[in-house]
Design an enzyme around this catalytic site. Structure first.
Site, short mmCIF file in Angstrom:
data_model
loop_
_atom_site.label_atom_id
_atom_site.label_comp_id
_atom_site.label_asym_id
_atom_site.label_seq_id
_atom_site.Cartn_x
_atom_site.Cartn_y
_atom_site.Cartn_z
N GLY A 137 0.79 -1.22 0.00
CA GLY A 137 0.00 0.00 0.00
C GLY A 137 0.83 1.28 0.00
N GLY B 183 2.96 2.48 -2.44
CA GLY B 183 2.81 3.18 -3.71
C GLY B 183 1.48 3.89 -3.80
N TYR C 275 -0.91 0.62 -11.81
CA TYR C 275 -1.52 1.84 -12.35
C TYR C 275 -2.94 1.58 -12.82
CZ TYR C 275 3.22 3.67 -12.14
OH TYR C 275 4.45 4.07 -11.71
N ASN D 67 7.50 -3.21 -17.56
CA ASN D 67 7.32 -3.19 -16.10
C ASN D 67 5.89 -3.59 -15.73
OD1 ASN D 67 7.39 -2.69 -13.37
ND2 ASN D 67 8.25 -0.63 -13.55
#
Length: 162
Positions: free
Chosen positions: A96, A98, A132, A125
């Protein structure tokens, strides 16, 4: 966000720590030789307000880093932030941290009345791409980013076409 994580803004005196995180990011991205910024340069960018940076700390130790700067868009008629670096130490990923750093940047954007938060990600990546997508980001697949660096900038600037 976990209760034992503290997000704090970087200060000018954090130049060496910012550089250390940039070197870690460079190693992870297999681009360490591209990290040429000095600790003093990073400190100056933060001190001048040209950039914002945050550390995620656990028990007083920095375990995550985010570096961003202001951009603006004629398309949307608003400013935003471009995240130039996001790195979480390997032993602290998927906890958590990031997300906590991204939430902090979203708060910064909202407080400033900004209309965009964007960043780039290397296409190999997959853990970052998955992260994201999980936070609701959308990839701009119809566009490629181009860059001109120092020497090429000088060459282009030296052209006398007018």
């Amino acid at each position: 966000m976990q209760q034992d994580i503290l997000i704090r803004a970087a200060r000018a005196e954090d130049g060496a720590l910012m550089r250390a995180f940039m070197k870690k990011l460079g190693r992870y991205q297999k681009m360490e030789d591209h990290i040429t910024a000095t600790a003093d340069q990073l400190a100056q960018l933060v001190a001048s307000g040209q950039a914002r940076a945050f550390f995620a700390e656990r028990e007083g130790e920095a375990v995550g880093f985010l570096f961003a700067y202001t951009v603006c868009s004629a398309f949307i008629g608003a400013s935003g932030y471009y995240i130039d670096a996001l790195y979480i130490d390997e032993g602290y990923r998927s906890q958590g941290i990031g997300r906590a750093l991204m939430v902090q940047m979203a708060k910064e954007c909202a407080a400033a009345g900004f209309g965009r938060l964007e960043w780039g990600c290397l296409d190999w990546n997959q853990p970052a791409l998955d992260f994201y997508q999980k936070i609701g980001a959308q990839v701009v697949s119809e566009m490629r980013i181009y860059r001109i660096h120092t020497e090429n900038i000088r060459q282009l600037a030296a052209e006398n076409i007018l």
